[in-house]
Write an enzyme that holds these catalytic residues in place. Structure first.
Site, short mmCIF file in Angstrom:
data_model
loop_
_atom_site.label_atom_id
_atom_site.label_comp_id
_atom_site.label_asym_id
_atom_site.label_seq_id
_atom_site.Cartn_x
_atom_site.Cartn_y
_atom_site.Cartn_z
N ARG A 165 32.08 79.20 48.09
CA ARG A 165 30.66 78.63 47.72
C ARG A 165 29.71 78.99 49.02
NH1 ARG A 165 32.71 79.15 43.89
NH2 ARG A 165 33.26 77.59 42.22
N SER A 215 29.65 70.52 38.74
CA SER A 215 30.90 69.92 39.46
C SER A 215 30.47 69.38 40.98
CB SER A 215 31.84 71.05 39.94
OG SER A 215 32.90 70.55 40.38
N GLU A 285 29.84 69.97 46.87
CA GLU A 285 29.49 71.24 46.51
C GLU A 285 28.00 71.34 46.33
OE1 GLU A 285 30.58 74.02 42.64
OE2 GLU A 285 32.33 73.28 43.79
#
Length: 292
Positions: A165, A215, A285
């Site tokens: 990420r 998410s 995230e």
């Protein structure tokens, strides 16, 4: 309105443009229709000394209720795609879902994982997005960005500093304007079948009927964030209008006009409870930005 006549919205709600349907106001908001217009917008904001925020589909993002100062640029109208052999070059505002569909239509494999990701090409590269065994760093060949010195610079695959990420653009201030994807020849029906399988699994497990930011937490080493949240008894827990999904504990959904602050406060509550129960720190995230 700046002297060069750029089309700016002032004191504009961000929520209607965001996947979460939450977020405060932007001082200025613009949607450029060309890279030249993008350059003019960035130059104008720099002249004014304004912060500059560049987004695609505003997914994987929480904008606090106090909104964003300076200029918000949405890249959603910059979305052309060109093919050269087995490569597809897409301008940053192109939906990654649509790019996956273009690849399938042309019999090019490698983007099946992206068939249901609600974001732009620029966002997918910026966050090294991924799902169902694939992610951006597996197929991105090069990226062109507008750098802080107002020049365009092209980065090769090895210069992109991809990690989980993460990409180099989270550190260097570059605005992603185009990405080239190196794909492989494949069978169109097999590619479509894989995309259908991924989308079926997504619909089965994820709360797609509510606005959300996908998410919420990164996967902690040795654990699954959703299971930790579920085992902590947090499904259905809400702050304001935002709730931990009862379908998938890793998601937070906007069920009743929730705000950006509601999202952030619920994230903190979940972090505290999971740490209390399992001594595991959940790292978001999603990016959380803006004023409270």
């Amino acid at each position: 309105m700046p002297k060069n006549g750029l089309n700016l919205l002032t004191n504009t709600e961000i929520a209607p443009y965001a996947y979460t349907q939450a977020g405060g106001k932007a001082d200025y908001l613009a949607i450029p229709h060309s890279l030249e217009e993008l350059q003019h917008l960035v130059a104008w904001a720099k002249e004014q000394g304004f912060p500059i925020h560049v987004f695609g589909r505003l997914s994987n993002l929480v904008v606090r209720s106090g909104g964003l100062r300076g200029l918000v640029i949405l890249m959603t109208e910059l979305k052309t795609v060109e093919q050269k052999g087995n490569e597809l070059s897409a301008v940053a505002g192109c939906d990654i879902i649509w790019l996956a569909a273009v690849a399938q239509e042309k019999g090019l494999a490698g983007l099946e994982w992206a068939a249901g990701i609600p974001g732009s090409v620029g966002g997918a590269v910026f966050m090294n997005a991924g799902a169902y065994g694939g992610q951006a760093d597996m197929v991105v060949e090069s990226v062109t960005a507008l750098m802080p010195d107002m020049t365009f610079q092209t980065f090769s695959r090895k210069e992109l500093a991809f990690a989980y990420r993460h990409s180099v653009f989270q550190d260097n201030g570059g605005i992603i304007v185009q990405a080239t994807f190196a794909l492989k020849k494949g069978n169109r029906q097999k590619i479509q079948d894989r995309m259908d399988e991924n989308n079926y699994a997504r619909a089965l497990k994820q709360p797609l009927s509510w606005p959300s930011n996908g998410s919420v937490f990164k996967r902690p080493e040795g654990y699954f964030a959703g299971k930790l949240i579920m085992d902590s008894g947090l499904q259905g827990t809400s702050v304001g209008g935002v709730m931990v999904s009862t379908k998938h504990a890793g998601f937070m959904v906007n069920v009743d006009h929730g705000s950006g602050n509601d999202y952030e406060d619920l994230i903190h509550l979940v972090q505290q409870e999971v740490y209390k129960n399992y001594q595991v720190h959940l790292e978001p995230e999603v990016r959380i930005i803006g004023d409270r």
